[in-house]
Motif scaffolding. Structure first.
Motif, PDB file in Angstrom:
ATOM      1  N   LEU A 128      37.251 -81.072  20.894  1.00 58.13           N
ATOM      2  CA  LEU A 128      37.793 -79.831  21.726  1.00 58.13           C
ATOM      3  C   LEU A 128      36.643 -79.285  22.554  1.00 58.13           C
ATOM      4  O   LEU A 128      35.756 -79.054  22.161  1.00 58.13           O
ATOM      5  CB  LEU A 128      38.609 -78.907  21.093  1.00 58.13           C
ATOM      6  N   ASP A 129      37.154 -79.026  23.748  1.00 60.30           N
ATOM      7  CA  ASP A 129      36.244 -78.276  24.636  1.00 60.30           C
ATOM      8  C   ASP A 129      36.568 -77.004  24.884  1.00 60.30           C
ATOM      9  O   ASP A 129      37.729 -76.865  24.742  1.00 60.30           O
ATOM     10  CB  ASP A 129      36.276 -79.088  25.934  1.00 60.30           C
ATOM     11  N   ILE A 130      35.546 -76.077  25.267  1.00 58.21           N
ATOM     12  CA  ILE A 130      35.932 -74.771  25.975  1.00 58.21           C
ATOM     13  C   ILE A 130      36.610 -74.944  27.134  1.00 58.21           C
ATOM     14  O   ILE A 130      36.401 -75.722  27.814  1.00 58.21           O
ATOM     15  CB  ILE A 130      34.482 -74.001  25.900  1.00 58.21           C
ATOM     16  N   GLY A 131      37.862 -74.177  27.241  1.00 61.68           N
ATOM     17  CA  GLY A 131      38.592 -74.060  28.254  1.00 61.68           C
ATOM     18  C   GLY A 131      39.920 -74.941  27.830  1.00 61.68           C
ATOM     19  O   GLY A 131      41.089 -74.680  28.399  1.00 61.68           O
ATOM     20  N   ASP A 132      39.933 -75.694  26.801  1.00 62.39           N
ATOM     21  CA  ASP A 132      41.151 -76.523  26.474  1.00 62.39           C
ATOM     22  C   ASP A 132      42.144 -75.287  25.868  1.00 62.39           C
ATOM     23  O   ASP A 132      41.549 -74.358  25.108  1.00 62.39           O
ATOM     24  CB  ASP A 132      40.858 -77.356  25.176  1.00 62.39           C
ATOM     25  N   ILE A 133      43.522 -75.652  26.079  1.00 61.28           N
ATOM     26  CA  ILE A 133      44.546 -74.697  25.415  1.00 61.28           C
ATOM     27  C   ILE A 133      45.262 -75.197  24.481  1.00 61.28           C
ATOM     28  O   ILE A 133      45.450 -76.532  24.124  1.00 61.28           O
ATOM     29  CB  ILE A 133      45.619 -74.625  26.716  1.00 61.28           C
ATOM     30  N   ILE A 134      45.219 -74.530  23.029  1.00 58.39           N
ATOM     31  CA  ILE A 134      45.588 -75.257  21.827  1.00 58.39           C
ATOM     32  C   ILE A 134      46.528 -74.291  21.358  1.00 58.39           C
ATOM     33  O   ILE A 134      46.911 -73.086  21.621  1.00 58.39           O
ATOM     34  CB  ILE A 134      44.255 -75.213  20.852  1.00 58.39           C
ATOM     35  N   GLY A 135      47.442 -74.689  20.421  1.00 58.11           N
ATOM     36  CA  GLY A 135      48.334 -74.010  19.395  1.00 58.11           C
ATOM     37  C   GLY A 135      47.869 -74.148  18.186  1.00 58.11           C
ATOM     38  O   GLY A 135      47.153 -75.415  17.841  1.00 58.11           O
ATOM     39  N   ALA A 136      47.788 -73.081  17.209  1.00 65.08           N
ATOM     40  CA  ALA A 136      47.377 -73.443  15.908  1.00 65.08           C
ATOM     41  C   ALA A 136      48.163 -72.837  14.922  1.00 65.08           C
ATOM     42  O   ALA A 136      48.947 -71.384  15.326  1.00 65.08           O
ATOM     43  CB  ALA A 136      45.874 -72.515  15.813  1.00 65.08           C
ATOM     44  N   GLU A 137      48.290 -73.326  13.482  1.00 66.70           N
ATOM     45  CA  GLU A 137      49.126 -72.545  12.725  1.00 66.70           C
ATOM     46  C   GLU A 137      48.226 -72.275  11.599  1.00 66.70           C
ATOM     47  O   GLU A 137      47.577 -73.226  11.225  1.00 66.70           O
ATOM     48  CB  GLU A 137      50.388 -73.445  12.265  1.00 66.70           C
ATOM     49  N   GLY A 138      48.498 -71.167  10.892  1.00 62.30           N
ATOM     50  CA  GLY A 138      47.634 -70.797   9.614  1.00 62.30           C
ATOM     51  C   GLY A 138      47.911 -69.529   9.085  1.00 62.30           C
ATOM     52  O   GLY A 138      48.869 -68.824   9.553  1.00 62.30           O
ATOM     53  N   GLU A 139      47.265 -69.109   8.049  1.00 57.25           N
ATOM     54  CA  GLU A 139      47.281 -67.912   7.437  1.00 57.25           C
ATOM     55  C   GLU A 139      46.302 -66.787   8.021  1.00 57.25           C
ATOM     56  O   GLU A 139      45.061 -67.151   8.198  1.00 57.25           O
ATOM     57  CB  GLU A 139      47.049 -68.170   5.966  1.00 57.25           C
ATOM     58  N   VAL A 140      46.831 -65.541   7.998  1.00 55.68           N
ATOM     59  CA  VAL A 140      46.190 -64.648   8.470  1.00 55.68           C
ATOM     60  C   VAL A 140      45.195 -64.148   7.280  1.00 55.68           C
ATOM     61  O   VAL A 140      45.776 -63.912   6.239  1.00 55.68           O
ATOM     62  CB  VAL A 140      46.981 -63.529   9.119  1.00 55.68           C
ATOM     63  N   PHE A 141      43.938 -63.785   7.864  1.00 52.51           N
ATOM     64  CA  PHE A 141      43.289 -63.148   6.741  1.00 52.51           C
ATOM     65  C   PHE A 141      41.965 -62.369   7.380  1.00 52.51           C
ATOM     66  O   PHE A 141      41.765 -62.355   8.597  1.00 52.51           O
ATOM     67  CB  PHE A 141      42.372 -64.332   5.798  1.00 52.51           C
ATOM     68  N   THR A 142      41.296 -61.376   6.693  1.00 52.24           N
ATOM     69  CA  THR A 142      40.257 -60.597   7.208  1.00 52.24           C
ATOM     70  C   THR A 142      38.905 -61.104   6.571  1.00 52.24           C
ATOM     71  O   THR A 142      38.727 -61.108   5.385  1.00 52.24           O
ATOM     72  CB  THR A 142      40.442 -59.080   6.982  1.00 52.24           C
ATOM     73  N   THR A 143      38.061 -61.465   7.409  1.00 45.93           N
ATOM     74  CA  THR A 143      36.587 -61.665   7.206  1.00 45.93           C
ATOM     75  C   THR A 143      35.893 -60.649   6.476  1.00 45.93           C
ATOM     76  O   THR A 143      36.308 -59.535   6.503  1.00 45.93           O
ATOM     77  CB  THR A 143      35.729 -62.452   8.519  1.00 45.93           C
ATOM     78  N   GLN A 144      34.637 -60.919   5.893  1.00 49.55           N
ATOM     79  CA  GLN A 144      33.860 -60.167   5.432  1.00 49.55           C
ATOM     80  C   GLN A 144      33.420 -58.862   6.537  1.00 49.55           C
ATOM     81  O   GLN A 144      32.861 -57.852   6.184  1.00 49.55           O
ATOM     82  CB  GLN A 144      32.575 -60.706   4.524  1.00 49.55           C
TER      83      GLN A 144
END
Length: 517
Positions: A128-144
């Motif tokens: 994938l390139d910067i500028g591409d439009i994507i959809g994503a599915e996944g779980e929400v979490f909080t990084t350190q």
């Protein structure tokens, strides 16, 4: 020259790589342009701005930013969501990658892990390139580090970007290019996007306020046979079906007054008007005007409405009645100053037009103060020239300048106690005219005389003078009640409330000189 050719060759190679990637996707049965929709459950702000009770409590207690970030946990933590937007950055790419995805509200981080996504899908993700439009599915979490993110379980390419975005750290800085390619400007500059979101909120807030005051929003013609209601040169066009010349409207006034005659007591319109004039930081040939008319009130009623409207919009959109433009603070919370044009000229130029009785005396004063005028200008015109030369720039705080000379106000009711002046005001902030209002002229005999005077000016070469509108005259002869009316420059209002330096910064697609010129 050699460096330029090298750059062009490098760009051509990059463009070809993107097209090759698209061809590969299409050959693999994964053509992104055949996808018709994607079910998005949340925007970035919805995920990032909904915190746990612990975080809200820290905010209430005024804890510092570090404490808040460390405690920041979305109430969506552990919930599976779907997001969509444009890739703005990528890093990592071993077995783990991080991507920032931009949507209408801002950006959110996407955490991509080979073990979760799967080997084949991860390999496609890496292409994938910067500028591409994507959809994503996944779980929400909080990084350190406290950043709310989405752990990608599935990524769908929704649109392939065939042209690269401007380089991240320099962005899109060419002002002319930003106006011409507003779509890239909105992608690269979050502040620009915020400006236009606020513009939309400002207009919605105006509508909300007026609708709450029982005003009726209406629409009137843009193509007119007679462009009146303002001192401006119109654009002209030809209507083939009728084989008639038409003009683009320069004002909303004359049709809205017809509706007051028809029995609508409170009407307004927000719409585009067109004036064949130059381009500068405060002028564009097409701009947004709001005009409203209210039966059974006068220009004092319009002053009260203006104060209340400006306060309402500032409070609703910005959360405060104190605004800052170009480093200068302006207070909409205090009562607006009210001063006559004669007193403003006396205050800032030291010339008292109450003591000037003839055209010759006015010309003499103009000569002494180096105010340029034309042979056709009368005493009232020269007073206005003095005002523009000496007073306007000082009107920084909200100010109503009242009681203009009759010569420059062809549609305004005369002051009963002094018919050389009319019941009109202009609203100023930051030294700019922000609105223009009248106790509307409803005497058809007087109005016809004013139109006649305007036609004489037109014959003398004044291309901004009005001509007689016979249908409007017929409406006045039917009878119009005493009426207050006002016109607001929406674009200048947006400039002030968004701290934008030029009108082009608040017009999504401003008029631009063609590149081949």
């Amino acid at each position: 020259m050699e460096n330029t050719e090298q750059t062009q060759e490098q760009l051509s190679a990059l463009l070809q790589v993107r097209r090759d990637k698209l061809t590969e996707l299409q050959n693999d049965g994964r053509d992104p342009f055949k996808i018709t929709k994607f079910e998005r459950t949340h925007t970035s702000a919805q995920l990032k701005e909904n915190y746990t009770e612990e975080d809200r409590e820290l905010k209430k207690r005024g804890s510092d930013e570090v404490q808040i970030i460390k405690a920041q946990v979305s109430q969506f933590d552990g919930q599976t969501v779907s997001i969509a937007g444009r890739i703005m950055s990528k890093r990592g790419m071993g077995k783990v990658g991080f991507v920032h995805v931009s949507d209408i509200d801002g950006q959110i981080q996407l955490f991509v892990k080979k073990d979760i996504l799967g080997e084949d899908e991860y390999a496609r993700f890496k292409k994938l390139d910067i500028g591409d439009i994507i959809g994503a599915e996944g779980e929400v979490f909080t990084t350190q580090t406290g950043e709310i993110s989405v752990r990608a379980e599935k990524i769908t390419l929704l649109s392939k970007s065939l042209l690269p975005l401007p380089e991240k750290f320099h962005g899109m800085t060419d002002t002319d290019l930003r106006y011409r390619q507003r779509y890239i400007d909105l992608i690269m500059n979050a502040d620009v996007k915020k400006t236009f979101i606020n513009r939309s909120k400002i207009i919605a807030s105006i509508r909300s306020y007026l609708n709450g005051q029982n005003f009726l929003e209406v629409e009137t013609p843009m193509l007119v046979a007679n462009a009146g209601g303002a001192a401006a040169r119109p654009f002209e066009t030809h209507f083939n079906a009728l084989d008639e010349d038409f003009k683009l409207r320069i004002s909303l006034e004359l049709y809205l007054k017809r509706l007051i005659v028809g029995g609508f007591d409170k009407v307004y319109e927000i719409g585009r008007v067109f004036r064949n004039e130059g381009l500068d930081t405060r002028h564009n040939p097409e701009f947004t005007l709001m005009e409203l008319y209210q039966a059974y009130t006068d220009y004092h009623g319009m002053m009260d409405l203006t104060e209340n409207l400006y306060r309402h919009v500032a409070k609703e959109v910005l959360g405060t009645t104190t605004i800052v433009y170009n480093g200068i603070e302006m207070d909409l919370g205090k009562p607006f100053e009210r001063i006559t044009m004669v007193d403003a000229v006396k205050k800032y130029a030291g010339v008292d037009f109450n003591e000037i009785n003839t055209l010759e005396e006015a010309r003499k004063a103009a000569d002494e103060h180096h105010v340029e005028y034309e042979d056709r200008h009368k005493k009232g015109d020269i007073l206005n020239l003095f005002f523009e030369e000496y007073a306007e720039e000082h009107l920084i705080q909200p100010t109503f300048v009242m009681d203009h000379p009759v010569e420059i106000s062809p549609l305004t009711k005369k002051k009963p106690e002094n018919p050389d002046y009319v019941e009109r005001f202009e609203f100023f902030m930051n030294g700019w005219e922000m609105a223009n209002a009248y106790s509307e002229l409803n005497d058809p005999i007087d109005q016809r005389e004013r139109f006649k005077a305007q036609e004489e000016l037109l014959a003398q070469g004044d291309e901004e003078a009005n001509t007689t509108d016979e249908d409007f005259m017929r409406a006045l002869e039917i009878g119009m009640p005493p009426t207050g009316g006002i016109g607001f420059g929406i674009d200048r209002m947006c400039m002030l409330l968004t701290d934008s330096p030029a009108i082009r910064d608040v017009l999504l697609f401003p008029t631009m000189k063609p590149l081949d010129k």
